[in-house]
Design an enzyme around this catalytic site. Structure first.
Site, mmCIF file in Angstrom:
data_model
loop_
_atom_site.group_PDB
_atom_site.id
_atom_site.type_symbol
_atom_site.label_atom_id
_atom_site.label_comp_id
_atom_site.label_asym_id
_atom_site.label_seq_id
_atom_site.Cartn_x
_atom_site.Cartn_y
_atom_site.Cartn_z
ATOM 1 N N ARG A 266 0.899 -1.370 -0.061
ATOM 2 C CA ARG A 266 -0.052 -0.186 0.186
ATOM 3 C C ARG A 266 1.036 1.356 -0.033
ATOM 4 N NH1 ARG A 266 -3.139 -2.743 3.897
ATOM 5 N NH2 ARG A 266 -4.774 -3.758 2.845
ATOM 6 N N LYS B 248 4.814 11.822 -10.323
ATOM 7 C CA LYS B 248 4.102 11.336 -11.339
ATOM 8 C C LYS B 248 4.676 9.682 -11.387
ATOM 9 C CE LYS B 248 1.496 14.685 -14.027
ATOM 10 N NZ LYS B 248 1.415 14.929 -15.509
ATOM 11 N N GLU C 97 13.617 18.947 -23.292
ATOM 12 C CA GLU C 97 13.074 19.565 -21.886
ATOM 13 C C GLU C 97 13.346 20.601 -21.294
ATOM 14 O OE1 GLU C 97 9.792 17.988 -21.846
ATOM 15 O OE2 GLU C 97 10.046 15.912 -22.194
ATOM 16 N N LYS D 128 11.024 23.354 -13.136
ATOM 17 C CA LYS D 128 9.788 22.304 -12.982
ATOM 18 C C LYS D 128 9.328 22.209 -11.365
ATOM 19 C CE LYS D 128 7.911 17.862 -13.524
ATOM 20 N NZ LYS D 128 7.988 16.535 -14.370
ATOM 21 N N GLU E 194 -2.127 18.628 -11.124
ATOM 22 C CA GLU E 194 -2.409 19.156 -12.637
ATOM 23 C C GLU E 194 -3.644 19.577 -12.620
ATOM 24 O OE1 GLU E 194 -0.489 16.944 -15.749
ATOM 25 O OE2 GLU E 194 -1.788 17.923 -17.194
ATOM 26 N N ARG F 282 0.093 23.382 -13.845
ATOM 27 C CA ARG F 282 1.057 22.269 -14.171
ATOM 28 C C ARG F 282 0.823 22.022 -15.849
ATOM 29 N NH1 ARG F 282 2.852 17.044 -10.651
ATOM 30 N NH2 ARG F 282 4.376 16.207 -12.254
ATOM 31 N N ASN G 169 3.095 20.949 -20.421
ATOM 32 C CA ASN G 169 2.824 20.230 -21.712
ATOM 33 C C ASN G 169 3.045 20.935 -22.995
ATOM 34 O OD1 ASN G 169 1.588 18.010 -20.208
ATOM 35 N ND2 ASN G 169 -0.395 18.735 -20.001
ATOM 36 N N HIS H 17 3.811 19.238 -26.080
ATOM 37 C CA HIS H 17 3.467 17.909 -25.712
ATOM 38 C C HIS H 17 2.369 17.268 -26.547
ATOM 39 C CE1 HIS H 17 6.753 17.761 -23.183
ATOM 40 N NE2 HIS H 17 6.461 16.543 -22.848
ATOM 41 N N HIS I 210 3.176 14.285 -28.458
ATOM 42 C CA HIS I 210 3.032 13.166 -28.210
ATOM 43 C C HIS I 210 2.176 12.262 -29.432
ATOM 44 C CE1 HIS I 210 2.427 13.404 -23.736
ATOM 45 N NE2 HIS I 210 3.650 12.699 -24.057
ATOM 46 N N HIS J 36 11.263 10.446 -27.304
ATOM 47 C CA HIS J 36 10.348 11.483 -26.779
ATOM 48 C C HIS J 36 10.742 12.809 -26.787
ATOM 49 C CE1 HIS J 36 7.280 13.106 -23.899
ATOM 50 N NE2 HIS J 36 8.355 13.752 -23.336
HETATM 51 N N1 LIG Z 1 6.914 10.947 -14.350
HETATM 52 C C1 LIG Z 1 6.986 12.117 -15.180
HETATM 53 O O1 LIG Z 1 6.642 12.892 -14.882
HETATM 54 C C2 LIG Z 1 7.637 11.816 -16.522
HETATM 55 C C3 LIG Z 1 7.984 13.069 -17.280
HETATM 56 C C4 LIG Z 1 8.712 12.946 -18.510
HETATM 57 C C5 LIG Z 1 8.838 11.476 -18.897
HETATM 58 N N2 LIG Z 1 8.509 10.483 -18.098
HETATM 59 C C6 LIG Z 1 8.642 9.170 -18.756
HETATM 60 O O2 LIG Z 1 10.203 8.885 -18.842
HETATM 61 C C7 LIG Z 1 10.331 7.984 -19.971
HETATM 62 C C8 LIG Z 1 11.485 8.292 -20.748
HETATM 63 O O3 LIG Z 1 12.584 8.399 -19.855
HETATM 64 P P1 LIG Z 1 14.175 8.531 -20.650
HETATM 65 O O4 LIG Z 1 14.200 9.440 -21.640
HETATM 66 O O5 LIG Z 1 14.998 8.616 -19.510
HETATM 67 O O6 LIG Z 1 14.189 6.956 -21.282
HETATM 68 P P2 LIG Z 1 14.781 5.456 -20.602
HETATM 69 O O7 LIG Z 1 14.345 5.408 -19.371
HETATM 70 O O8 LIG Z 1 14.182 4.509 -21.694
HETATM 71 O O9 LIG Z 1 16.453 5.795 -21.002
HETATM 72 C C9 LIG Z 1 16.913 6.028 -22.279
HETATM 73 C C10 LIG Z 1 18.197 4.922 -22.388
HETATM 74 O O10 LIG Z 1 19.219 5.081 -21.907
HETATM 75 C C11 LIG Z 1 19.665 4.250 -20.852
HETATM 76 N N3 LIG Z 1 20.489 4.897 -19.927
HETATM 77 C C12 LIG Z 1 19.972 5.348 -18.889
HETATM 78 N N4 LIG Z 1 20.798 5.888 -18.121
HETATM 79 C C13 LIG Z 1 22.023 5.673 -18.730
HETATM 80 C C14 LIG Z 1 23.360 6.311 -18.421
HETATM 81 N N5 LIG Z 1 23.691 6.891 -17.343
HETATM 82 N N6 LIG Z 1 24.281 5.534 -19.352
HETATM 83 C C15 LIG Z 1 24.020 4.867 -20.207
HETATM 84 N N7 LIG Z 1 22.946 4.575 -20.425
HETATM 85 C C16 LIG Z 1 21.684 4.697 -19.812
HETATM 86 C C17 LIG Z 1 18.719 3.398 -20.508
HETATM 87 O O11 LIG Z 1 18.669 2.024 -20.214
HETATM 88 C C18 LIG Z 1 17.946 3.354 -21.813
HETATM 89 O O12 LIG Z 1 18.103 2.400 -22.691
HETATM 90 C C19 LIG Z 1 9.040 7.667 -20.595
HETATM 91 O O13 LIG Z 1 8.525 6.427 -20.308
HETATM 92 C C20 LIG Z 1 8.316 8.858 -20.165
HETATM 93 O O14 LIG Z 1 6.849 8.561 -20.203
HETATM 94 C C21 LIG Z 1 7.899 10.637 -17.125
HETATM 95 ZN ZN LIG Z 2 8.209 15.424 -22.126
#
Ligand SMILES: NC(=O)c1ccc[n+]([C@@H]2O[C@H](COP(=O)([O-])OP(=O)(O)OC[C@H]3O[C@@H](n4cnc5c(N)ncnc54)[C@H](O)[C@@H]3O)[C@@H](O)[C@H]2O)c1
Ligand SMILES: [Zn+2]
Length: 369
Positions: free
Chosen positions: A123, A145, A187, A231, A241, A245, A249, A252, A256, A268
């Protein structure tokens, strides 16, 4: 520890701080047990120092059984309920109870997934976010999030679960593939457009130097710190949001759509870059943004090497179909977060979401193909 304290949990930004993770976590998120969640790309590089730091900071430093590790396969395609089940099963099998804190070490995929595990396990247990991609540092790790994807769409099952702490070590960016690093700058630029035009100049100055290997990523520390602050300030004003917030977007709504229509061949951040170009043009044509806003944003993204045009093989109809399938945008005119100028958003009087008719948006998208 100097940290950003705007959200009720500390956010530490410091090059090399991974080595001090044990004492940092001990001071702000102490627990009997830690479960480190990471992925196959990050584990070989950073799992050992993370484990060592957590073990050495423990009062029972002689035994390591209070630091568990779960390593998941990398990539968005694994941000699923199946991986949520696999991680929770692993925690249950090793006897992790309510006295466990999850330590999410990786990009946004690991952060969102491990965060959602933390939101639901027993939980709800604490999570410490240790982002290792630029995107996760300035965006995903901050704000609480968490989610997994389902066949119905990205982030369709999730929870608000703010971390106990965020520990950002810009030195970890040294191993990030350049394409991922570049995507993260999208970003950072977005945060500049939303709240501080000076940040844009800093990105244009530093990003190419780091991407070309002239400077090491640790020079980004102040930039990351300021981006996180932008942020955090927005989230602090509107955690759930309801209003402000939504400005996060920017880029986005269309981004998206482009991301999905590319079948996720665009990262992304790359899709969001195209989305920012499109939405800032939209803002100008709707006479919401000052003339010159769109060209300024496009120039900056181009300088960093991010895409500013829609690949020809992606049709406008596909982008629109993807935009309409967004859960928040089913009915009525699509809503956008749009800039007034670089450094300031429009739409305060309408709750920061601005409805724009599809005809105008489609013509802008056609222009960009
Ligand atoms: N929660 C939120 O508010 C929020 C906001 C923006 C994005 N997101 C989410 O984040 C995700 C995208 O995140 P991302 O862009 O970090 O992608 P990711 O987590 O897929 O990482 C990108 C790649 O880099 C590799 N990697 C990570 N750190 C590394 C390092 N230091 N050295 C070498 N390789 C490394 C990972 O294994 C992966 O292959 C999406 O799922 C998106 O929905 C969430
Ligand atoms: Zn984004």
């Amino acid at each position: 520890v100097p940290s950003i304290d705007l959200l009720g949990y500390p956010i530490v930004v410091e090059s090399g701080c991974l080595a001090r993770l044990g004492s940092l976590v001990g001071a702000c998120a102490s627990a009997h047990r830690y479960a480190v969640v990471t992925d196959d790309n990050v584990a070989p590089r950073y799992l050992a120092p993370v484990r060592d730091a957590l073990i050495s900071a423990s009062p029972r430093a002689t035994s390591s059984d209070h630091v568990q590790t779960v390593v998941i396969p990398p990539g968005e395609e694994h941000k699923t309920r199946e991986q949520w089940a696999a991680i929770t099963d692993a925690l249950l099998a090793t006897g992790c109870g309510r006295d466990t804190t999850i330590v999410a070490v990786g990009g946004g995929v690991v952060g969102d997934l491990a965060g959602f595990v933390a939101a639901t396990y027993m939980r709800g247990i604490p999570v410490v976010q240790v982002p290792t991609t630029l995107l996760a540092m300035v965006d995903a790790s901050v704000g609480g999030k968490t989610a997994v994807d389902t066949p119905a769409g990205k982030n369709t099952v999730g929870a608000f679960h703010p971390p106990a702490m965020v520990v950002i070590d810009p030195a970890t960016l040294a191993t990030l593939p350049p394409r991922e690093l570049r995507a993260g700058f999208a970003e950072v630029i977005k945060h500049g457009v939303i709240a501080n035009a000076d940040e844009i100049d800093a990105v244009v100055h530093l990003a190419p130097r780091v991407l070309d290997g002239i400077e090491v990523p640790t020079v980004l520390e102040p930039l990351i710190e300021r981006s996180v602050r932008i942020k955090a300030n927005v989230v602090a004003a509107d955690e759930r949001e309801q209003g402000l917030r939504k400005v996060l977007n920017f880029g986005h709504t269309i981004g998206h759509g482009v991301e999905a229509a590319s079948d996720y061949t665009l990262l992304h951040g790359e899709a969001i870059a195209i989305g920012m170009v499109a939405e800032s043009r939209l803002a100008e044509q709707a006479e919401i943004a000052e003339p010159g806003t769109a060209s300024a944003i496009e120039r900056v993204l181009g300088d960093v090497g991010l895409p500013t045009r829609i690949p020809r093989e992606i049709s406008v109809d596909r982008i629109f179909a993807a935009m309409r399938s967004d859960k928040k945008q089913r009915r009525g005119a699509l809503e956008y977060a749009l800039p007034k100028r670089v450094g300031e958003m429009a739409g305060e009087s309408t709750g920061w979401g601005i409805p724009i008719n599809d005809a105008l948006a489609k013509s802008v998208l056609e222009e960009l193909r």
